[in-house]
Design a protein around this motif. Structure first.
Motif, PDB file in Angstrom:
ATOM      1  N   ARG A 232       0.813  -1.215   0.000  1.00 37.13           N
ATOM      2  CA  ARG A 232       0.000   0.000   0.000  1.00 37.13           C
ATOM      3  C   ARG A 232       0.847   1.265   0.000  1.00 37.13           C
ATOM      4  O   ARG A 232       0.366   2.351   0.315  1.00 37.13           O
ATOM      5  N   ASN A 233       2.131   1.087  -0.359  1.00 38.49           N
ATOM      6  CA  ASN A 233       3.046   2.229  -0.482  1.00 38.49           C
ATOM      7  C   ASN A 233       3.084   3.076   0.790  1.00 38.49           C
ATOM      8  O   ASN A 233       3.146   4.308   0.741  1.00 38.49           O
ATOM      9  N   GLN A 234       3.012   2.409   1.915  1.00 41.49           N
ATOM     10  CA  GLN A 234       3.110   3.117   3.185  1.00 41.49           C
ATOM     11  C   GLN A 234       4.583   3.235   3.582  1.00 41.49           C
ATOM     12  O   GLN A 234       5.398   2.373   3.265  1.00 41.49           O
ATOM     13  N   THR A 235       4.929   4.313   4.243  1.00 40.54           N
ATOM     14  CA  THR A 235       6.316   4.605   4.528  1.00 40.54           C
ATOM     15  C   THR A 235       6.536   4.819   6.027  1.00 40.54           C
ATOM     16  O   THR A 235       5.604   4.894   6.807  1.00 40.54           O
ATOM     17  N   ARG A 236       7.804   4.946   6.361  1.00 42.58           N
ATOM     18  CA  ARG A 236       8.165   5.277   7.734  1.00 42.58           C
ATOM     19  C   ARG A 236       8.107   6.780   7.944  1.00 42.58           C
ATOM     20  O   ARG A 236       8.170   7.554   7.000  1.00 42.58           O
ATOM     21  N   GLU A 237       8.015   7.155   9.208  1.00 35.39           N
ATOM     22  CA  GLU A 237       8.183   8.560   9.569  1.00 35.39           C
ATOM     23  C   GLU A 237       9.576   8.715  10.149  1.00 35.39           C
ATOM     24  O   GLU A 237       9.990   7.943  11.016  1.00 35.39           O
ATOM     25  N   LEU A 238      10.313   9.694   9.655  1.00 27.39           N
ATOM     26  CA  LEU A 238      11.666   9.959  10.130  1.00 27.39           C
ATOM     27  C   LEU A 238      11.648  11.223  10.976  1.00 27.39           C
ATOM     28  O   LEU A 238      11.042  12.231  10.592  1.00 27.39           O
ATOM     29  N   THR A 239      12.297  11.150  12.124  1.00 28.18           N
ATOM     30  CA  THR A 239      12.426  12.305  13.011  1.00 28.18           C
ATOM     31  C   THR A 239      13.907  12.635  13.172  1.00 28.18           C
ATOM     32  O   THR A 239      14.697  11.756  13.539  1.00 28.18           O
ATOM     33  N   VAL A 240      14.276  13.876  12.857  1.00 24.75           N
ATOM     34  CA  VAL A 240      15.673  14.324  12.982  1.00 24.75           C
ATOM     35  C   VAL A 240      15.718  15.472  13.977  1.00 24.75           C
ATOM     36  O   VAL A 240      15.003  16.471  13.821  1.00 24.75           O
ATOM     37  N   ARG A 241      16.551  15.326  14.986  1.00 29.19           N
ATOM     38  CA  ARG A 241      16.719  16.391  15.980  1.00 29.19           C
ATOM     39  C   ARG A 241      17.951  17.222  15.617  1.00 29.19           C
ATOM     40  O   ARG A 241      19.065  16.695  15.530  1.00 29.19           O
ATOM     41  N   ILE A 242      17.746  18.502  15.382  1.00 22.92           N
ATOM     42  CA  ILE A 242      18.818  19.414  14.988  1.00 22.92           C
ATOM     43  C   ILE A 242      18.910  20.540  16.015  1.00 22.92           C
ATOM     44  O   ILE A 242      17.915  21.227  16.287  1.00 22.92           O
ATOM     45  N   LEU A 243      20.085  20.732  16.568  1.00 21.92           N
ATOM     46  CA  LEU A 243      20.273  21.744  17.603  1.00 21.92           C
ATOM     47  C   LEU A 243      20.273  23.136  16.993  1.00 21.92           C
ATOM     48  O   LEU A 243      20.969  23.409  16.005  1.00 21.92           O
ATOM     49  N   ASP A 244      19.479  24.017  17.540  1.00 23.67           N
ATOM     50  CA  ASP A 244      19.484  25.460  17.259  1.00 23.67           C
ATOM     51  C   ASP A 244      18.811  25.878  15.955  1.00 23.67           C
ATOM     52  O   ASP A 244      18.061  26.853  15.938  1.00 23.67           O
ATOM     53  N   ARG A 245      19.051  25.208  14.838  1.00 23.38           N
ATOM     54  CA  ARG A 245      18.662  25.748  13.530  1.00 23.38           C
ATOM     55  C   ARG A 245      17.765  24.777  12.751  1.00 23.38           C
ATOM     56  O   ARG A 245      17.935  24.589  11.555  1.00 23.38           O
ATOM     57  N   ALA A 246      16.801  24.165  13.426  1.00 25.60           N
ATOM     58  CA  ALA A 246      15.955  23.183  12.758  1.00 25.60           C
ATOM     59  C   ALA A 246      15.159  23.811  11.621  1.00 25.60           C
ATOM     60  O   ALA A 246      15.008  23.217  10.543  1.00 25.60           O
ATOM     61  N   ALA A 247      14.639  25.044  11.823  1.00 26.68           N
ATOM     62  CA  ALA A 247      13.845  25.698  10.773  1.00 26.68           C
ATOM     63  C   ALA A 247      14.687  25.970   9.544  1.00 26.68           C
ATOM     64  O   ALA A 247      14.217  25.821   8.402  1.00 26.68           O
ATOM     65  N   ASP A 248      15.959  26.372   9.720  1.00 35.03           N
ATOM     66  CA  ASP A 248      16.845  26.608   8.584  1.00 35.03           C
ATOM     67  C   ASP A 248      17.101  25.314   7.815  1.00 35.03           C
ATOM     68  O   ASP A 248      17.135  25.307   6.581  1.00 35.03           O
ATOM     69  N   ALA A 249      17.292  24.221   8.549  1.00 34.06           N
ATOM     70  CA  ALA A 249      17.518  22.931   7.897  1.00 34.06           C
ATOM     71  C   ALA A 249      16.309  22.524   7.070  1.00 34.06           C
ATOM     72  O   ALA A 249      16.435  22.033   5.939  1.00 34.06           O
ATOM     73  N   ASP A 290      20.140   5.192   3.032  1.00 30.70           N
ATOM     74  CA  ASP A 290      19.608   6.494   2.599  1.00 30.70           C
ATOM     75  C   ASP A 290      19.487   7.444   3.784  1.00 30.70           C
ATOM     76  O   ASP A 290      19.713   8.650   3.654  1.00 30.70           O
ATOM     77  N   GLN A 291      19.144   6.893   4.926  1.00 30.91           N
ATOM     78  CA  GLN A 291      19.032   7.702   6.135  1.00 30.91           C
ATOM     79  C   GLN A 291      20.398   8.286   6.518  1.00 30.91           C
ATOM     80  O   GLN A 291      20.501   9.461   6.889  1.00 30.91           O
ATOM     81  N   SER A 292      21.454   7.476   6.402  1.00 31.28           N
ATOM     82  CA  SER A 292      22.791   7.976   6.730  1.00 31.28           C
ATOM     83  C   SER A 292      23.240   9.045   5.749  1.00 31.28           C
ATOM     84  O   SER A 292      23.922  10.011   6.123  1.00 31.28           O
ATOM     85  N   GLU A 293      22.862   8.929   4.473  1.00 35.85           N
ATOM     86  CA  GLU A 293      23.216   9.943   3.477  1.00 35.85           C
ATOM     87  C   GLU A 293      22.536  11.276   3.789  1.00 35.85           C
ATOM     88  O   GLU A 293      23.105  12.344   3.573  1.00 35.85           O
ATOM     89  N   LEU A 294      21.316  11.216   4.313  1.00 36.15           N
ATOM     90  CA  LEU A 294      20.628  12.442   4.719  1.00 36.15           C
ATOM     91  C   LEU A 294      21.380  13.132   5.853  1.00 36.15           C
ATOM     92  O   LEU A 294      21.554  14.359   5.849  1.00 36.15           O
ATOM     93  N   GLU A 307      20.219  13.652  16.808  1.00 33.98           N
ATOM     94  CA  GLU A 307      19.500  12.382  16.941  1.00 33.98           C
ATOM     95  C   GLU A 307      18.679  12.134  15.684  1.00 33.98           C
ATOM     96  O   GLU A 307      18.145  13.062  15.079  1.00 33.98           O
ATOM     97  N   VAL A 308      18.609  10.856  15.281  1.00 27.62           N
ATOM     98  CA  VAL A 308      17.769  10.449  14.155  1.00 27.62           C
ATOM     99  C   VAL A 308      16.984   9.211  14.584  1.00 27.62           C
ATOM    100  O   VAL A 308      17.564   8.269  15.131  1.00 27.62           O
ATOM    101  N   ALA A 309      15.693   9.224  14.369  1.00 29.77           N
ATOM    102  CA  ALA A 309      14.865   8.073  14.737  1.00 29.77           C
ATOM    103  C   ALA A 309      13.826   7.840  13.648  1.00 29.77           C
ATOM    104  O   ALA A 309      13.280   8.786  13.075  1.00 29.77           O
ATOM    105  N   SER A 310      13.576   6.577  13.366  1.00 27.02           N
ATOM    106  CA  SER A 310      12.532   6.245  12.391  1.00 27.02           C
ATOM    107  C   SER A 310      11.446   5.442  13.080  1.00 27.02           C
ATOM    108  O   SER A 310      11.708   4.667  13.999  1.00 27.02           O
ATOM    109  N   HIS A 311      10.245   5.671  12.653  1.00 27.60           N
ATOM    110  CA  HIS A 311       9.085   4.986  13.224  1.00 27.60           C
ATOM    111  C   HIS A 311       8.344   4.281  12.110  1.00 27.60           C
ATOM    112  O   HIS A 311       7.824   4.917  11.200  1.00 27.60           O
TER     113      HIS A 311
END
Length: 328
Positions: A232-249, A290-294, A307-311
């Motif tokens: 059903r082409n369902q995917t994971r959700e990826l959460t990346v924690r970026i210190l200070d500048r998450a909006a810029d990223a 692919d996650q490590s390349e990101l 921090e990087v976490a996938s659900h």
């Protein structure tokens, strides 16, 4: 006698229909379960689970189609099916004034077990289900959990190749559910094929090799949780924690995705990232590499990735997405 060979499959439903008047309780259901596997059968109340199980247990006949247990047809060879099948219904009758051993002995005799074989099977079932310490106790004095164990023992006493368990964990406390789950997994490891229905989806996900999702009598999806997600082409959700500048990223990721030369942009991102404080959340269709390349892409641009976490979606998530909550 009509023997149907289907390789290693020990349970097979082949285009089974069951109508009650205008109600299509089961409509064109087909699936198979390999020997030694646990198959979780899930769906809302009234979806057709119990009807399918009753057909496999020879307690009902399909309107059309056929089902096979250990190679034998439920229509043509019901007696042979019953010898190979242990059925644990969602509710069962007990004799309040007999003790556990007498109860199991009655069913062992009903299956034709005699002499040392019957004694050996009774001893094994009592030990396996943990009821040997209360074999002389009247059934009326048993807790819900112990009664469920006794019912499982009744279904096991003739050493069947296939087990059909309809809501076996209903009404059990957490410890009893954990113990029941371990017993079911051990039975599968011993080579028994198990079809189990339950509304406790987290437990099914832990013990089952595959699941089938049924609604309004129709099978909507089969396979492992991962396979159904892929279908059903369902995917994971990826959460990346970026210190200070998450909006810029997030802004740079969006800009990179929109550039005509997308070779320099991280791949497998689905949709725009959602910024939640230091966290970026987005759909991700890639694998671990692919996650490590990101992460490398972000670090090279000066972002401090903490921090990087996938659900991956759970069985409950998949169930809610596949079904629509329809009842008959």
């Amino acid at each position: 006698m009509n023997v149907h060979t289907s390789g290693s499959d020990c349970i097979e439903l082949r285009r089974v229909y069951r109508y009650f008047g205008k109600t299509k309780a089961v409509h064109d259901i087909s699936f198979s379960v390999a020997r030694g596997h646990v198959f979780g059968y899930i769906g809302p109340n009234g979806a057709g689970k119990t009807t399918s199980m009753r057909i496999l247990a020879t307690l009902d006949l399909p309107s059309y189609g056929d089902a096979f247990v250990d190679g034998f047809s439920v229509i043509n060879d019901p007696e042979l099916v019953r010898r190979r099948l242990g059925f644990m219904p969602d509710s069962f009758g007990t004799y309040r004034d007999v003790n556990c051993e007498e109860y199991l002995d009655f069913f062992a005799r009903a299956y034709g077990l005699i002499g040392r074989e019957r004694t050996r099977r009774l001893r094994w079932v009592l030990e396996f289900t943990g009821t040997i310490g209360m074999k002389d106790k009247p059934i009326r004095g048993l807790s819900k959990g112990m009664k469920q164990r006794l019912c499982l023992g009744r279904a096991l006493v003739h050493d069947p190749a296939v087990m059909i368990l309809d809501e076996p964990a209903a009404g059990l406390d957490p410890r009893a559910r954990i113990q029941l789950r371990k017993m079911i997994r051990e039975l599968a490891d011993r080579g028994k094929t198990i079809l189990i229905s339950s509304h406790i989806l987290t437990e099914l996900a832990e013990m089952c090799d595959a699941v089938g999702i049924i609604e309004q009598g129709q099978l909507l999806a089969t396979g492992s949780v991962d396979e159904i997600q892929q279908q059903r082409n369902q995917t994971r959700e990826l959460t990346v924690r970026i210190l200070d500048r998450a909006a810029d990223a997030a802004a740079q990721l969006v800009a990179a995705q929109q550039e005509s030369d997308t070779g320099a942009a991280p791949s497998h991102l689905l949709g725009e990232p959602i910024v939640d404080g230091e966290l970026l959340r987005f759909g991700f269709a890639g694998d671990v590499r692919d996650q490590s390349e990101l992460v490398v892409w972000l670090v090279e641009r000066g972002f401090a990735v903490a921090e990087v976490a996938s659900h991956r979606k759970s069985l409950e998530d998949v169930f809610l997405q596949v079904t629509e909550g329809l009842v008959q």
